[in-house]
Structures are given as structure tokens and as C-alpha cells.
Design a protein around this motif. Structure first.
Motif, PDB file in Angstrom:
ATOM      1  N   PRO A 139      57.190  33.445  17.958  1.00  0.00           N
ATOM      2  CA  PRO A 139      57.877  33.104  19.197  1.00  0.00           C
ATOM      3  C   PRO A 139      59.317  33.624  19.184  1.00  0.00           C
ATOM      4  CG  PRO A 139      56.722  31.195  18.280  1.00  0.00           C
ATOM      5  CD  PRO A 139      56.711  32.256  17.232  1.00  0.00           C
ATOM      6  N   PRO A 140      59.943  33.692  20.334  1.00  0.00           N
ATOM      7  CA  PRO A 140      61.333  34.169  20.388  1.00  0.00           C
ATOM      8  C   PRO A 140      62.237  33.389  19.442  1.00  0.00           C
ATOM      9  CG  PRO A 140      60.435  33.945  22.592  1.00  0.00           C
ATOM     10  CD  PRO A 140      59.413  33.365  21.665  1.00  0.00           C
ATOM     11  N   GLY A 141      63.066  34.107  18.699  1.00  0.00           N
ATOM     12  CA  GLY A 141      64.011  33.466  17.795  1.00  0.00           C
ATOM     13  C   GLY A 141      63.421  32.952  16.500  1.00  0.00           C
ATOM     14  N   THR A 142      62.184  33.290  16.202  1.00  0.00           N
ATOM     15  CA  THR A 142      61.541  32.821  14.977  1.00  0.00           C
ATOM     16  C   THR A 142      62.256  33.359  13.738  1.00  0.00           C
ATOM     17  OG1 THR A 142      59.378  32.663  16.033  1.00  0.00           O
ATOM     18  CG2 THR A 142      59.397  32.840  13.639  1.00  0.00           C
ATOM     19  N   LYS A 143      62.582  32.467  12.814  1.00  0.00           N
ATOM     20  CA  LYS A 143      63.239  32.877  11.577  1.00  0.00           C
ATOM     21  C   LYS A 143      62.247  33.279  10.493  1.00  0.00           C
ATOM     22  CE  LYS A 143      67.319  29.924  12.237  1.00  0.00           C
ATOM     23  NZ  LYS A 143      68.123  28.815  11.653  1.00  0.00           N
ATOM     24  N   ALA A 144      61.022  32.812  10.602  1.00  0.00           N
ATOM     25  CA  ALA A 144      60.046  33.015   9.525  1.00  0.00           C
ATOM     26  C   ALA A 144      59.736  34.494   9.320  1.00  0.00           C
ATOM     27  CB  ALA A 144      58.769  32.251   9.833  1.00  0.00           C
ATOM     28  N   CYS A 145      59.627  34.867   8.059  1.00  0.00           N
ATOM     29  CA  CYS A 145      59.236  36.217   7.659  1.00  0.00           C
ATOM     30  C   CYS A 145      57.916  36.135   6.904  1.00  0.00           C
ATOM     31  CB  CYS A 145      60.288  36.837   6.738  1.00  0.00           C
ATOM     32  SG  CYS A 145      61.958  36.931   7.413  1.00  0.00           S
ATOM     33  N   TRP A 146      57.298  37.259   6.710  1.00  0.00           N
ATOM     34  CA  TRP A 146      56.207  37.380   5.750  1.00  0.00           C
ATOM     35  C   TRP A 146      56.756  38.201   4.584  1.00  0.00           C
ATOM     36  CZ3 TRP A 146      51.456  35.122   5.587  1.00  0.00           C
ATOM     37  CH2 TRP A 146      51.036  34.446   6.753  1.00  0.00           C
ATOM     38  N   ASP A 147      56.795  37.594   3.408  1.00  0.00           N
ATOM     39  CA  ASP A 147      57.320  38.273   2.240  1.00  0.00           C
ATOM     40  C   ASP A 147      56.359  39.366   1.782  1.00  0.00           C
ATOM     41  OD1 ASP A 147      59.743  36.519   1.602  1.00  0.00           O
ATOM     42  OD2 ASP A 147      58.140  35.034   1.734  1.00  0.00           O
ATOM     43  N   TRP A 148      56.871  40.280   0.974  1.00  0.00           N
ATOM     44  CA  TRP A 148      56.046  41.390   0.506  1.00  0.00           C
ATOM     45  C   TRP A 148      54.803  40.879  -0.220  1.00  0.00           C
ATOM     46  CZ3 TRP A 148      56.537  45.975   2.388  1.00  0.00           C
ATOM     47  CH2 TRP A 148      57.783  46.441   2.824  1.00  0.00           C
ATOM     48  N   HIS A 149      53.659  41.380   0.201  1.00  0.00           N
ATOM     49  CA  HIS A 149      52.398  40.955  -0.425  1.00  0.00           C
ATOM     50  C   HIS A 149      51.305  41.972  -0.136  1.00  0.00           C
ATOM     51  CE1 HIS A 149      51.839  39.613   3.737  1.00  0.00           C
ATOM     52  NE2 HIS A 149      50.531  39.576   3.508  1.00  0.00           N
ATOM     53  N   GLN A 150      50.247  41.873  -0.895  1.00  0.00           N
ATOM     54  CA  GLN A 150      48.992  42.580  -0.625  1.00  0.00           C
ATOM     55  C   GLN A 150      47.963  41.535  -0.216  1.00  0.00           C
ATOM     56  OE1 GLN A 150      48.757  43.896  -4.724  1.00  0.00           O
ATOM     57  NE2 GLN A 150      48.801  46.043  -4.083  1.00  0.00           N
ATOM     58  N   ASP A 151      47.153  41.818   0.781  1.00  0.00           N
ATOM     59  CA  ASP A 151      46.094  40.880   1.147  1.00  0.00           C
ATOM     60  C   ASP A 151      45.131  40.660  -0.015  1.00  0.00           C
ATOM     61  OD1 ASP A 151      47.174  40.561   3.657  1.00  0.00           O
ATOM     62  OD2 ASP A 151      45.872  42.056   4.592  1.00  0.00           O
ATOM     63  N   TYR A 152      44.828  41.741  -0.726  1.00  0.00           N
ATOM     64  CA  TYR A 152      43.889  41.596  -1.851  1.00  0.00           C
ATOM     65  C   TYR A 152      44.506  40.786  -2.981  1.00  0.00           C
ATOM     66  CZ  TYR A 152      40.280  42.739  -5.260  1.00  0.00           C
ATOM     67  OH  TYR A 152      39.269  42.657  -6.181  1.00  0.00           O
ATOM     68  N   GLY A 153      45.827  40.665  -3.001  1.00  0.00           N
ATOM     69  CA  GLY A 153      46.458  39.807  -3.994  1.00  0.00           C
ATOM     70  C   GLY A 153      46.002  38.369  -3.880  1.00  0.00           C
ATOM     71  N   SER A 154      45.645  37.941  -2.660  1.00  0.00           N
ATOM     72  CA  SER A 154      45.099  36.603  -2.448  1.00  0.00           C
ATOM     73  C   SER A 154      43.577  36.615  -2.463  1.00  0.00           C
ATOM     74  CB  SER A 154      45.591  36.047  -1.106  1.00  0.00           C
ATOM     75  OG  SER A 154      46.989  35.866  -1.100  1.00  0.00           O
ATOM     76  N   TRP A 155      42.982  37.601  -1.810  1.00  0.00           N
ATOM     77  CA  TRP A 155      41.520  37.614  -1.704  1.00  0.00           C
ATOM     78  C   TRP A 155      40.862  37.776  -3.067  1.00  0.00           C
ATOM     79  CZ3 TRP A 155      41.316  41.590   2.920  1.00  0.00           C
ATOM     80  CH2 TRP A 155      41.974  41.020   4.006  1.00  0.00           C
ATOM     81  N   TYR A 156      41.543  38.421  -3.983  1.00  0.00           N
ATOM     82  CA  TYR A 156      41.065  38.549  -5.358  1.00  0.00           C
ATOM     83  C   TYR A 156      40.821  37.178  -5.977  1.00  0.00           C
ATOM     84  CZ  TYR A 156      41.773  39.237 -10.439  1.00  0.00           C
ATOM     85  OH  TYR A 156      41.671  39.214 -11.802  1.00  0.00           O
ATOM     86  N   LYS A 157      41.705  36.225  -5.668  1.00  0.00           N
ATOM     87  CA  LYS A 157      41.581  34.892  -6.248  1.00  0.00           C
ATOM     88  C   LYS A 157      40.354  34.166  -5.730  1.00  0.00           C
ATOM     89  CE  LYS A 157      46.510  34.290  -7.116  1.00  0.00           C
ATOM     90  NZ  LYS A 157      47.703  33.435  -6.907  1.00  0.00           N
ATOM     91  N   GLU A 158      39.831  34.621  -4.611  1.00  0.00           N
ATOM     92  CA  GLU A 158      38.610  34.024  -4.069  1.00  0.00           C
ATOM     93  C   GLU A 158      37.356  34.654  -4.644  1.00  0.00           C
ATOM     94  OE1 GLU A 158      38.092  32.806  -0.060  1.00  0.00           O
ATOM     95  OE2 GLU A 158      40.118  33.458   0.475  1.00  0.00           O
ATOM     96  N   GLY A 159      37.510  35.703  -5.439  1.00  0.00           N
ATOM     97  CA  GLY A 159      36.348  36.357  -6.015  1.00  0.00           C
ATOM     98  C   GLY A 159      35.898  37.589  -5.273  1.00  0.00           C
ATOM     99  N   ALA A 160      36.715  38.110  -4.345  1.00  0.00           N
ATOM    100  CA  ALA A 160      36.391  39.407  -3.734  1.00  0.00           C
ATOM    101  C   ALA A 160      36.409  40.447  -4.854  1.00  0.00           C
ATOM    102  CB  ALA A 160      37.407  39.752  -2.645  1.00  0.00           C
ATOM    103  N   LEU A 161      35.279  41.047  -5.143  1.00  0.00           N
ATOM    104  CA  LEU A 161      35.121  41.792  -6.389  1.00  0.00           C
ATOM    105  C   LEU A 161      35.890  43.101  -6.421  1.00  0.00           C
ATOM    106  CD1 LEU A 161      31.312  41.164  -7.010  1.00  0.00           C
ATOM    107  CD2 LEU A 161      33.274  39.974  -8.010  1.00  0.00           C
ATOM    108  N   TYR A 162      35.979  43.767  -5.295  1.00  0.00           N
ATOM    109  CA  TYR A 162      36.664  45.051  -5.235  1.00  0.00           C
ATOM    110  C   TYR A 162      37.599  45.066  -4.019  1.00  0.00           C
ATOM    111  CZ  TYR A 162      32.310  45.994  -7.767  1.00  0.00           C
ATOM    112  OH  TYR A 162      31.235  45.928  -8.625  1.00  0.00           O
TER     113      TYR A 162
END
Length: 332
Positions: A139-162
Motif C-alpha cells: 500500500p502507499p507509504g509501506t515501509k516493509a521490504c523483502w530482504d535478499w533471499h532465494q525462494d528455493y532457500g525456503s522451499w528446500y526446507k520443505e523437501g523440494a528435491l531440486y
């Protein structure tokens, strides 16, 4: 100075600015012979493999985007399902997430042939299924950022094999650097999975790796007009800054995973991230209203209410602290 959630700070080394910033619209594709592809030519696939991302301008018609935009503004299921992790500075992001393939407009975007077939082309023709989708709001004026990351950095923890997965990010509003467009480090997907560690109030890619890559690679600003789509690899390092404008910034992010990378049954994955067959619908379906008129509450319940492994700390298995916009509406 390493950027920890502040996506608009200059990156400096030895007192000199060494980071090259470019627009996604300037990336070129090298001509080469066409192969048997569904939607793209080989030069576009080669560009994706080289850069970790590909812009497809005008993939969706303005009328199709207007339907989606209207839905986000009026449907209470979306409004009351909004939540998101805290960024490194403790600001809460906002998105509405779901998995499965509901019979509504959001599900139609997931299944529409142009998106599925293009994603298959970029993943070497592999069979794919829907991992999850997020309507990401700033929304307008939102302070929140998304910090540097890879999606697979999280999906790996769920067992996404490749890391045979990607996200198709569709602009619902005009998207630019001022209102917090996604920024991607060009070619960073070729590093493989980078360790994700605590960064302030959040989790993020190892800041040292981010610093090294920014010294050598272009920073791509995913600036788009409504209907444009950027496809990016699940190992591509990306972030986004705050919305410093008076206008909203909304994108629809549809993520697909290759069938051969689906998490095993005994993994820690959300049940809704397991393989489910994906049936496409024709490109004409969005304008012909071949979908349910409202958001399917029951179908969206699986990820609209993200379940945490540690309710006392309100953290999910990714390690993020999760904030809910309307916690009183969540019924487990």
C-alpha cells in the motif's frame, strides 16, 4: 556497505560504487535457431538460463488485469487472509497466499495455458504443478521490504528435491523502483542455494554472498506496466524496497515446481505443496469468465491460514516471524 533490508542504500566497496543497476526492459535475447517450444523461442530460453529471469511484456490484457484488480479491492476473503513475514527492520509485509487450484479467478490465472506453457518452456519442458501463489501488496507509504533471499532457500526446507522451479510475477499495478519493485541479481541463480541466516528480525541470504554478487553482477530492476510478467528462477537472489509513493503496488506471483522435485510424503512440507495434477485452461478463459465469480473460501483455506510449527513464537518452518493483518479472523 552491505544492504540488510534497505534496498535503496548504495553498495560501496573501497569508497566506490561498484554495483551496476539496469532495467529488466534493457535485457536482450541473443538470436538462435528455434526449437520445439510451446510459447517462447530458444533465444528467450537461453536468456532465462543466462540471467535467471525473463520479461514477457503484455502477457496479459488490460481487461484481464482489471478483473484481477477489482477482485483484490472488493473480496473480503482476500482482505482478511492477508499476512506476511517481518522484514529485517521488523516491518510486516502483506500478501494473500494460497495453494491448490481453486475454481475462481485466482485459480484461473494459475491454470491459464500461456502461463503454464511458458513456465514449462523455461524449465526445460518438464511437467510442472502449482506450488503456491501470492498476491503481494504494498500500500502507499509501506515501509516493509523483502530482504535478499532465494525462494528455493525456503522451499528446500520443505523437501523440494531440486531447484527446478520458478515464479511468474505479473504486474497488477504499475511497478517501479519508487514503489518497491522486485530487484534481482542477474545470474545469481547459477550460484546454487545460498545459506539463509537470521538478518535482523527476519531471515535472508548470507549478506556476504549478496555483497560479493553485487560487486560482480548487474542489479536488475523489475519495472513493469500492468499485464507484464517477469519469470524468475527459484535460486535467483531477489529483494524489494518500500513503497515511497502515494499509489499501491500489487503483483500476482504464481510459483510452479517440477513434478520430479515434489517434496516426499515424509518431508516437512505443507501438505498443500505436495504434487497435485495441474490441468490448463485456454487463454480465452479469463475473458470468457470461465471461472467462479468470487474467491472460493474453502479452497483457499489451506494457505490463507499458514500453519506454524511453533505457534508460541508464531514462526513457520522457514524461520520467519509471521504477522497477520486480522489475527482475530483466523480459526485453526
Amino acid at each position: 556497505m552491505t544492504r540488510l533490508g534497505n534496498n535503496h542504500a548504495n553498495h560501496e566497496s573501497n569508497g566506490e560504487n561498484t554495483m551496476s543497476t539496469i532495467s529488466v526492459k534493457t535485457l536482450t535475447t541473443d538470436p538462435s535457431p528455434n526449437q520445439s517450444l510451446n510459447r517462447l523461442d530458444q533465444s528467450q530460453v537461453d536468456a532465462f538460463n543466462r540471467d535467471g529471469l525473463l520479461l514477457v511484456p503484455g502477457l496479459f490484457h488490460n481487461v484481464e488485469i482489471d478483473l484481477l484488480k477489482q477482485l483484490t479491492q472488493i473480496d473480503p476473503t482476500i482482505e482478511h487472509g492477508i499476512g506476511g513475514p517481518l522484514d529485517s527492520h521488523g516491518n510486516a509485509s502483506e500478501f494473500f497466499a494460497f495453494s491448490g487450484v481453486p475454481d475462481d479467478l485466482l485459480g484461473a490465472f494459475v491454470r491459464v495455458e500461456r502461463l503454464v506453457k511458458t513456465s514449462q518452456d523455461l524449465l526445460a519442458g518438464q511437467d510442472i504443478y502449482h506450488w503456491h501463489t501470492k498476491l503481494s501488496f504494498k500500500p502507499p507509504g509501506t515501509k516493509a521490504c523483502w530482504d535478499w533471499h532465494q525462494d528455493y532457500g525456503s522451499w528446500y526446507k520443505e523437501g523440494a528435491l531440486y531447484p527446478n522451479s520458478l515464479t511468474a510475477m505479473i504486474a497488477v499495478d504499475p511497478v517501479n523502483q519508487e514503489n518497491g519493485c522486485v530487484e534481482i541479481i542477474r545470474g545469481s541463480h547459477r550460484c546454487g542455494r545460498i545459506d539463509h541466516i537470521p538478518v535482523g528480525h527476519s531471515m535472508g541470504a548470507d549478506p556476504l554472498w549478496v555483497e560479493w554478487l553485487l560487486e560482480r553482477n548487474d542489479l536488475v530492476l523489475c519495472e513493469m506496466t500492468p499485464g507484464d510478467c517477469v519469470f524468475f528462477h527459484s535460486n535467483a537472489l531477489h529483494s524489494s524496497g518500500p513503497n515511497l509513493t502515494d499509489h499501491p503496488r500489487t503483483v500476482l506471483q504464481v510459483s510452479y515446481n517440477a513434478v520430479d522435485s515434489a517434496p516426499p510424503d515424509n518431508s516437512l512440507s505443507f501438505a498443500s505443496h505436495r504434487f497435485e495434477p495441474l490441468t490448463t485452461i485456454p487463454d480465452t478463459a479469463l475473458l470468457s469468465h470461465n471461472w467462479g465469480e468470487t474467491v472460493d473460501v474453502k479452497a483457499h483455506a489451506k494457505l490463507a491460514r499458514i500453519r506454524n510449527s511453533d505457534p508460541a513464537r508464531d514462526q513457520n518452518i522457514y524461520g520467519y516471524t509471521f504477522n497477520r493483518k486480522y489475527p482475530e479472523t483466523i480459526q485453526e
